[in-house]
Write a protein that holds these residues in place. Structure first.
Motif, mmCIF file in Angstrom:
data_model
loop_
_atom_site.group_PDB
_atom_site.id
_atom_site.type_symbol
_atom_site.label_atom_id
_atom_site.label_comp_id
_atom_site.label_asym_id
_atom_site.label_seq_id
_atom_site.Cartn_x
_atom_site.Cartn_y
_atom_site.Cartn_z
ATOM 1 N N ILE A 32 10.744 89.826 43.093
ATOM 2 C CA ILE A 32 10.464 90.083 44.511
ATOM 3 C C ILE A 32 11.762 90.103 45.312
ATOM 4 N N ALA A 33 12.631 89.122 45.098
ATOM 5 C CA ALA A 33 13.901 89.075 45.831
ATOM 6 C C ALA A 33 14.719 90.338 45.564
ATOM 7 N N TRP A 34 14.813 90.732 44.297
ATOM 8 C CA TRP A 34 15.553 91.947 43.948
ATOM 9 C C TRP A 34 14.892 93.174 44.575
ATOM 10 N N CYS A 35 13.577 93.259 44.481
ATOM 11 C CA CYS A 35 12.864 94.453 44.935
ATOM 12 C C CYS A 35 12.955 94.650 46.444
ATOM 13 N N ARG A 36 12.925 93.595 47.199
ATOM 14 C CA ARG A 36 13.032 93.731 48.658
ATOM 15 C C ARG A 36 14.385 94.347 49.026
#
Length: 157
Positions: free
Chosen positions: A141-145
């Protein structure tokens, strides 16, 4: 912009990661589809002309192989090659670092195959280690945002 998450999974971890991205990133993208790779062919990329961004989210099986449900799709990209220069994509590659050279091999294989066909990877691959203390969903999630912000800026040009 639409996000199509293509999932290759053996034990369900990649599916869980994709679903977490779908739920958490809904404020950044209006339309997010999570699709298992079972039965997919290269025609899945035909929608790219309509502003679709692709995310390959896959685990690794055996010695750096793609999961069983992704094998036919992976093979079809080679057997039915087509130019994918219109396809923007990213990769979330899950694996276990104790496997050394084959670590996260499923995602790395998809990345290499897509680049060979001319697809345009946005940013770096997100590599997630099963041995990490951080849950894979949290890391993805952190990477994707951040990746979605980068992708939106590039696609707006």
């Amino acid at each position: 912009m639409k996000l199509a998450i293509l999932v290759g999974s053996m034990t369900g971890t990649a599916t869980s990661v994709a679903q977490a991205i779908q739920m958490d990133c809904a404020d950044l993208v209006d339309d997010i589809d999570v699709t298992p790779m079972d039965g997919l062919g290269p025609d899945v990329f035909d929608a790219a002309a309509e502003g679709t961004l692709y995310l390959v989210c896959t685990s690794t099986f055996g010695s750096g192989d793609v999961p069983d449900n992704a094998q036919a799709f992976y093979d079809a990209l080679d057997a039915e090659p087509r130019y994918l220069g219109h396809v923007p994509y990213g990769v979330v590659a899950l694996g276990d670092a104790s496997y050394g050279e084959t670590f996260a091999g499923g995602g790395r294989r998809f990345d290499a195959r897509l680049q060979d066909l001319g697809a345009r990877r946005i940013g770096e691959i997100c590599v997630i280690d099963a041995l990490s203390d951080t849950p894979p969903e949290t890391a993805a999630i952190a990477w994707c945002r951040a990746w979605l912000a980068q992708a939106a800026a590039l696609m707006a040009r």
